[in-house]
Scaffold this active site. Structure first.
Site, PDB file in Angstrom:
ATOM      1  N   GLY A   1      40.876  52.071 133.511  1.00 37.68           N
ATOM      2  CA  GLY A   1      40.506  51.128 132.449  1.00 37.68           C
ATOM      3  C   GLY A   1      39.078  51.335 131.998  1.00 37.68           C
ATOM      4  O   GLY A   1      38.325  50.382 131.808  1.00 37.68           O
TER       5      GLY A   1
ATOM      6  N   GLY B   1      34.388  47.910 128.238  1.00 36.73           N
ATOM      7  CA  GLY B   1      33.999  46.870 129.197  1.00 36.73           C
ATOM      8  C   GLY B   1      33.301  47.398 130.446  1.00 36.73           C
ATOM      9  O   GLY B   1      32.528  48.355 130.403  1.00 36.73           O
TER      10      GLY B   1
ATOM     11  N   GLY C   1      34.580  48.857 133.100  1.00 35.19           N
ATOM     12  CA  GLY C   1      35.033  50.181 133.530  1.00 35.19           C
ATOM     13  C   GLY C   1      34.281  51.290 132.820  1.00 35.19           C
ATOM     14  O   GLY C   1      33.886  52.296 133.429  1.00 35.19           O
TER      15      GLY C   1
ATOM     16  N   TYR D   1      46.609  35.452 136.759  1.00 32.46           N
ATOM     17  CA  TYR D   1      45.415  36.284 136.960  1.00 32.46           C
ATOM     18  C   TYR D   1      44.863  36.080 138.367  1.00 32.46           C
ATOM     19  O   TYR D   1      44.596  37.055 139.086  1.00 32.46           O
ATOM     20  CB  TYR D   1      44.365  35.909 135.913  1.00 32.46           C
ATOM     21  CG  TYR D   1      43.093  36.720 135.980  1.00 32.46           C
ATOM     22  CD1 TYR D   1      43.052  38.031 135.499  1.00 32.46           C
ATOM     23  CD2 TYR D   1      41.922  36.182 136.517  1.00 32.46           C
ATOM     24  CE1 TYR D   1      41.879  38.768 135.551  1.00 32.46           C
ATOM     25  CE2 TYR D   1      40.753  36.914 136.569  1.00 32.46           C
ATOM     26  CZ  TYR D   1      40.724  38.202 136.084  1.00 32.46           C
ATOM     27  OH  TYR D   1      39.560  38.940 136.141  1.00 32.46           O
TER      28      TYR D   1
HETATM   29  N1  LIG Z   1      34.643  40.156 132.378  1.00 37.95           N
HETATM   30  C1  LIG Z   1      34.562  39.335 133.406  1.00 37.95           C
HETATM   31  O1  LIG Z   1      33.875  38.286 133.366  1.00 37.95           O
HETATM   32  C2  LIG Z   1      35.302  39.666 134.675  1.00 37.95           C
HETATM   33  C3  LIG Z   1      35.122  38.812 135.782  1.00 37.95           C
HETATM   34  C4  LIG Z   1      35.785  39.110 136.968  1.00 37.95           C
HETATM   35  C5  LIG Z   1      36.560  40.252 137.061  1.00 37.95           C
HETATM   36  N2  LIG Z   1      36.709  41.072 135.975  1.00 37.95           N
HETATM   37  C6  LIG Z   1      37.550  42.268 136.130  1.00 37.95           C
HETATM   38  O2  LIG Z   1      36.868  43.395 135.632  1.00 37.95           O
HETATM   39  C7  LIG Z   1      37.830  44.411 135.279  1.00 37.95           C
HETATM   40  C8  LIG Z   1      37.466  44.993 133.925  1.00 37.95           C
HETATM   41  O3  LIG Z   1      37.652  43.989 132.940  1.00 37.95           O
HETATM   42  P1  LIG Z   1      36.685  43.779 131.703  1.00 37.95           P
HETATM   43  O4  LIG Z   1      36.054  42.465 131.869  1.00 37.95           O
HETATM   44  O5  LIG Z   1      35.844  44.981 131.499  1.00 37.95           O
HETATM   45  O6  LIG Z   1      37.765  43.586 130.532  1.00 37.95           O
HETATM   46  P2  LIG Z   1      38.225  44.534 129.326  1.00 37.95           P
HETATM   47  O7  LIG Z   1      37.050  44.864 128.477  1.00 37.95           O
HETATM   48  O8  LIG Z   1      39.388  43.855 128.737  1.00 37.95           O
HETATM   49  O9  LIG Z   1      38.671  45.878 130.050  1.00 37.95           O
HETATM   50  C9  LIG Z   1      39.893  45.984 130.718  1.00 37.95           C
HETATM   51  C10 LIG Z   1      40.233  47.452 130.790  1.00 37.95           C
HETATM   52  O10 LIG Z   1      41.469  47.589 131.516  1.00 37.95           O
HETATM   53  C11 LIG Z   1      42.320  48.394 130.714  1.00 37.95           C
HETATM   54  N3  LIG Z   1      43.724  48.208 131.006  1.00 37.95           N
HETATM   55  C12 LIG Z   1      44.504  47.131 130.789  1.00 37.95           C
HETATM   56  N4  LIG Z   1      45.761  47.379 131.159  1.00 37.95           N
HETATM   57  C13 LIG Z   1      45.788  48.655 131.623  1.00 37.95           C
HETATM   58  C14 LIG Z   1      46.786  49.491 132.152  1.00 37.95           C
HETATM   59  N5  LIG Z   1      48.073  49.111 132.240  1.00 37.95           N
HETATM   60  N6  LIG Z   1      46.449  50.743 132.545  1.00 37.95           N
HETATM   61  C15 LIG Z   1      45.185  51.167 132.433  1.00 37.95           C
HETATM   62  N7  LIG Z   1      44.184  50.439 131.916  1.00 37.95           N
HETATM   63  C16 LIG Z   1      44.500  49.181 131.523  1.00 37.95           C
HETATM   64  C17 LIG Z   1      41.972  48.049 129.283  1.00 37.95           C
HETATM   65  O11 LIG Z   1      42.494  49.018 128.385  1.00 37.95           O
HETATM   66  P3  LIG Z   1      42.789  48.663 126.820  1.00 37.95           P
HETATM   67  O12 LIG Z   1      41.444  48.745 126.127  1.00 37.95           O
HETATM   68  O13 LIG Z   1      43.743  49.721 126.403  1.00 37.95           O
HETATM   69  O14 LIG Z   1      43.374  47.277 126.797  1.00 37.95           O
HETATM   70  C18 LIG Z   1      40.460  48.073 129.397  1.00 37.95           C
HETATM   71  O15 LIG Z   1      39.991  49.383 129.408  1.00 37.95           O
HETATM   72  C19 LIG Z   1      39.190  43.720 135.307  1.00 37.95           C
HETATM   73  O16 LIG Z   1      39.872  44.070 136.494  1.00 37.95           O
HETATM   74  C20 LIG Z   1      38.840  42.235 135.324  1.00 37.95           C
HETATM   75  O17 LIG Z   1      39.826  41.461 135.933  1.00 37.95           O
HETATM   76  C21 LIG Z   1      36.096  40.794 134.790  1.00 37.95           C
END
Ligand SMILES: NC(=O)c1ccc[n+]([C@@H]2O[C@H](COP(=O)([O-])OP(=O)(O)OC[C@H]3O[C@@H](n4cnc5c(N)ncnc54)[C@H](OP(=O)(O)O)[C@@H]3O)[C@@H](O)[C@H]2O)c1
Length: 242
Positions: free
Chosen positions: A8, A12, A14, A165
């Site tokens: 991912g 974001g 990742g 979630y």
């Molecule tokens: N942001 C926060 O405050 C927060 C807090 C706690 C934990 N997290 C965790 O941090 C991690 C990254 O999230 P983020 O906040 O950076 O959100 P994000 O910007 O929505 O990024 C999520 C990433 O995961 C990818 N993804 C979704 N489904 C997938 C799949 N089936 N196979 C491969 N990639 C997939 C998305 O790809 P697409 O662009 O194609 O959708 C995107 O690249 C997540 O695990 C989230 O639960 C985030």
């Protein structure tokens, strides 16, 4: 040459983890489910001189996981760092408690990506991580998955109970604890991290942390020294209750 795979990683947290690892002269396989998005960001990073290679990886697709396995086997024969970052938030609302009503489809789709995807990918790549001199597995979890948080009415997340979630992250935490135990006599370290509340599609623009800040702890755990911790759940260096 150190090799890392970040799932991912097209956007974001990742994306930032991939970039920051590449800035440490690590060869980064930038996983993205959407080839167009993944190729574009990988190319942009390559143009800044970083060794970043796009890999098509939808973590819910066994076919993609097997293709990555073959690619790593043929190209490198080992994997040093795996960051299970890919995640979705499908509950709709952060506030409230949808445990009585959440759709089974929402639960299943969430678990497919946030939990089953990470487990299948990790199991599949483990033989290559075992070939590393210092394997590191980092699971990007969430404080939402913490029992301690949800049992503590004083915690700011207490009122936020999106069930799909949160349960998927609890399961990911259990995977972290069990895998770290299974690998306790190896040089592989397995840790879970809450990145903080971060400005991304999942975190919203109201979040206080930038993605670069949210990536920091994941990067630290990915490059832990040999005497570093394993089997921990943390946020910016502080331990979180499981
Ligand atoms: N942001 C926060 O405050 C927060 C807090 C706690 C934990 N997290 C965790 O941090 C991690 C990254 O999230 P983020 O906040 O950076 O959100 P994000 O910007 O929505 O990024 C999520 C990433 O995961 C990818 N993804 C979704 N489904 C997938 C799949 N089936 N196979 C491969 N990639 C997939 C998305 O790809 P697409 O662009 O194609 O959708 C995107 O690249 C997540 O695990 C989230 O639960 C985030």
């Amino acid at each position: 040459m150190k090799i890392a795979l970040v799932t991912g990683a097209n956007t974001g947290i990742g994306y930032e983890i991939a970039k920051q690892l590449a800035e440490k002269n690590i060869t980064v396989l930038l996983g993205a489910r959407d080839a167009r998005k993944g190729q574009t960001v990988a190319k942009n990073l390559q143009e800044t001189g970083l060794d970043v290679r796009f890999v098509k990886l939808d973590v819910s697709q066994s076919k993609d996981i097997n293709e990555i396995k073959n690619y790593i086997e043929n190209e490198f024969g080992k994997l040093d760092i795996l960051v299970n970052n890919a995640g979705v938030f499908l509950d709709g609302e952060w506030f409230g408690n949808n445990t009585e009503t959440v759709l089974m489809k929402t639960l299943r789709d969430t678990f497919d990506i946030n939990y089953f995807g990470a487990v299948e990918l990790t199991q599949t790549l483990l033989p290559f991580i075992k070939k590393s001199e210092a394997g590191r597995i980092v699971n990007i979890s969430s404080a939402s998955g913490s029992f301690g948080v949800h049992l503590n009415p004083e915690h700011w997340l207490y009122a936020l109970k999106p069930y799909a979630y949160s349960a998927s992250k609890t399961a990911l935490n259990q995977f972290t604890v069990f895998l770290a135990h299974a690998l306790r006599d190896t040089n592989i370290k397995v840790n879970a991290v809450h990145p903080g509340w971060v400005q991304t599609a999942i975190g919203s623009e109201r979040a206080p942390l930038t993605p670069a800040e949210g990536a920091k702890m994941g990067v630290e755990l990915a490059i832990l020294a040999d005497d570093g911790q394993s089997n921990t759940f943390s946020e910016t260096g502080n331990q979180l209750p499981w």
